[in-house]
Design a protein around this motif. Sequence first.
Motif, PDB file in Angstrom:
ATOM      1  N   GLY A 176      98.543 -14.919  39.253  1.00  0.00           N
ATOM      2  CA  GLY A 176      98.906 -14.336  40.617  1.00  0.00           C
ATOM      3  C   GLY A 176      99.023 -15.442  41.554  1.00  0.00           C
ATOM      4  N   HIS A 195     100.827 -14.095  44.886  1.00  0.00           N
ATOM      5  CA  HIS A 195     100.669 -13.179  46.172  1.00  0.00           C
ATOM      6  C   HIS A 195      99.166 -12.676  46.125  1.00  0.00           C
ATOM      7  N   PRO A 196      98.926 -12.465  47.218  1.00  0.00           N
ATOM      8  CA  PRO A 196      97.381 -11.880  47.651  1.00  0.00           C
ATOM      9  C   PRO A 196      97.359 -10.693  46.657  1.00  0.00           C
ATOM     10  N   ALA A 197      98.393  -9.849  46.570  1.00  0.00           N
ATOM     11  CA  ALA A 197      98.241  -8.354  45.918  1.00  0.00           C
ATOM     12  C   ALA A 197      98.090  -8.500  44.317  1.00  0.00           C
ATOM     13  N   MET A 198      98.564  -9.708  43.776  1.00  0.00           N
ATOM     14  CA  MET A 198      98.501  -9.800  42.458  1.00  0.00           C
ATOM     15  C   MET A 198      97.227 -10.408  41.932  1.00  0.00           C
ATOM     16  N   GLY A 199      96.297  -9.598  42.093  1.00  0.00           N
ATOM     17  CA  GLY A 199      94.861  -9.873  41.405  1.00  0.00           C
ATOM     18  C   GLY A 199      95.213  -9.573  39.785  1.00  0.00           C
ATOM     19  N   HIS A 212      96.408  -6.785  37.617  1.00  0.00           N
ATOM     20  CA  HIS A 212      97.449  -6.159  38.438  1.00  0.00           C
ATOM     21  C   HIS A 212      98.728  -6.243  37.467  1.00  0.00           C
ATOM     22  N   CYS A 237     102.959  -6.181  37.342  1.00  0.00           N
ATOM     23  CA  CYS A 237     104.273  -6.454  38.309  1.00  0.00           C
ATOM     24  C   CYS A 237     105.526  -6.072  37.477  1.00  0.00           C
ATOM     25  N   ALA A 243      97.254  -0.261  38.572  1.00  0.00           N
ATOM     26  CA  ALA A 243      97.677  -1.104  39.671  1.00  0.00           C
ATOM     27  C   ALA A 243      98.770  -1.837  39.347  1.00  0.00           C
ATOM     28  N   TYR A 244      99.851  -1.763  40.351  1.00  0.00           N
ATOM     29  CA  TYR A 244     100.913  -2.543  39.869  1.00  0.00           C
ATOM     30  C   TYR A 244     101.849  -2.469  41.268  1.00  0.00           C
ATOM     31  N   SER A 245     102.650  -3.488  41.004  1.00  0.00           N
ATOM     32  CA  SER A 245     103.727  -3.813  42.276  1.00  0.00           C
ATOM     33  C   SER A 245     105.243  -3.503  41.354  1.00  0.00           C
ATOM     34  N   ASP A 277     105.886 -14.342  43.653  1.00  0.00           N
ATOM     35  CA  ASP A 277     104.698 -13.666  43.881  1.00  0.00           C
ATOM     36  C   ASP A 277     103.971 -13.967  42.541  1.00  0.00           C
TER      37      ASP A 277
END
Length: 245
Positions: A89, A91-95, A98, A100, A151-153, A181
Amino acid sequence: MTVYAIIGGTGLTQLEGLTISAALNVDTPYGAPSAPLLRGDYAGREVLFVARHGHPHRIPPHQVNYRANLWALKHSGAEAILAVNAVGGIHPAMGTGHFCVPDQVIDYTSGREHTYFAGELDHVTHVDFSYPYDARLRELLIAALAAEGCAYSGQGVYGCTQGPRLETVAEIVRMERDGCDIVGMTGMPEAVLARELELPYASLSLVVNPAAGKASGVITMAEIERALGDGMDQVKAVLARVLAA
């Protein structure tokens, strides 16, 4: 009904729940695939499965025979590809943990056999790769992730590095500046080879560690293995939902 192929990455060298009807040793013009192709039933659908790194996990990302894998799947009846990728990961959202579903890719690899259009050719062929992932398959993956409560993007840029080593902090800084990302080692040339074969292709990427410099301390294989163990049940549930849909 579409025949899907699943390409299993690190952590998914076998697909539990797959009722195998045949193991296919496919001879290709590009050599042997990473492992026998498994044909069978999964979630009520006929599927093909191949372990990208072999079974057991033994082929590093820069030595995977991507051309043989994709060619064998196509010529065994695959009509669409669902690829599973373990990634870091950025990007900060990609913990860790997570998911994608990337919509773009940047290729940082070198020296890989990356096209079928090479050697003695009758004519030069270019494929449009503006949008590397199939929109409909991405929508199916996103819907399945939402239904499973993961939890996903639903979009992101996959940066593909050469491996097998992990990246330096400076390389991740560069990739973040480039707009990446997530970072992985197997997204290319797999995606473009699928495009050359006119196979719709999408990636289900599971974040298994923060990229270099994105967390305190060094990245350990134990950390990655824990994340893979925790995430694979969700991966299988998402794939099952896509197939059932």
